[in-house]
Design an enzyme around this catalytic site. Sequence first.
Site, PDB file in Angstrom:
ATOM      1  N   GLY A 194     106.997   0.742   6.228  1.00  0.00           N
ATOM      2  CA  GLY A 194     107.054  -0.600   5.649  1.00  0.00           C
ATOM      3  C   GLY A 194     107.127  -1.634   6.743  1.00  0.00           C
ATOM      4  N   ASN A 195     108.306  -2.170   6.959  1.00  0.00           N
ATOM      5  CA  ASN A 195     108.522  -3.220   7.957  1.00  0.00           C
ATOM      6  C   ASN A 195     107.606  -4.410   7.718  1.00  0.00           C
ATOM      7  OD1 ASN A 195     110.541  -1.837   9.575  1.00  0.00           O
ATOM      8  ND2 ASN A 195     108.871  -0.465  10.153  1.00  0.00           N
ATOM      9  N   HIS A 196     107.568  -4.863   6.480  1.00  0.00           N
ATOM     10  CA  HIS A 196     106.748  -6.012   6.134  1.00  0.00           C
ATOM     11  C   HIS A 196     107.173  -6.601   4.794  1.00  0.00           C
ATOM     12  CE1 HIS A 196     104.570  -2.713   4.063  1.00  0.00           C
ATOM     13  NE2 HIS A 196     104.381  -3.632   3.130  1.00  0.00           N
ATOM     14  N   ALA A 197     106.641  -7.777   4.516  1.00  0.00           N
ATOM     15  CA  ALA A 197     106.755  -8.412   3.198  1.00  0.00           C
ATOM     16  C   ALA A 197     105.334  -8.710   2.740  1.00  0.00           C
ATOM     17  CB  ALA A 197     107.568  -9.692   3.285  1.00  0.00           C
TER      18      ALA A 197
END
Length: 140
Positions: A53-56
């Site tokens: 992930g490490n995101h929006a």
Amino acid sequence: MKEIKENYKLLEFKEYGDERGNLVVAEGSGFDIPFDIRRVFYMSGSDPDIKRGNHANRYTQFVLINVSGSSKVLVDDGKKKEVVVLDKPRMGLYLAPMVWKEMYDFSPDSVLLVLASEHYIDSEYIRDYDAFLEEVNREN
């Protein structure tokens, strides 16, 4: 269609079981999943120390379901952070747009299924945390 006002929320799906095993049902279009499902993908084979992930996302809504094993999800809406443990196939984590997500601590048998409201659009991803905070705070 089911309306969810929170930026993230745990969902519980119907589970039916008998001597043959268990069946978990999650229907889209506002029944169990609060959106029309346009994309499905899953993650498996991730080591416990790997972060995914490490995101929006600016537009996409998600529901994360650990259909096997377990994982943790750090959710951050720009104001508060919370760690959610996904360890039951009948449990889903709804994520609204503009929620930072990090999936980690995968068990060896983890299969994390992801249901998405949109097709993949690279330009709607925010992959820099500081840029996410700046954008989410500008909206509020």
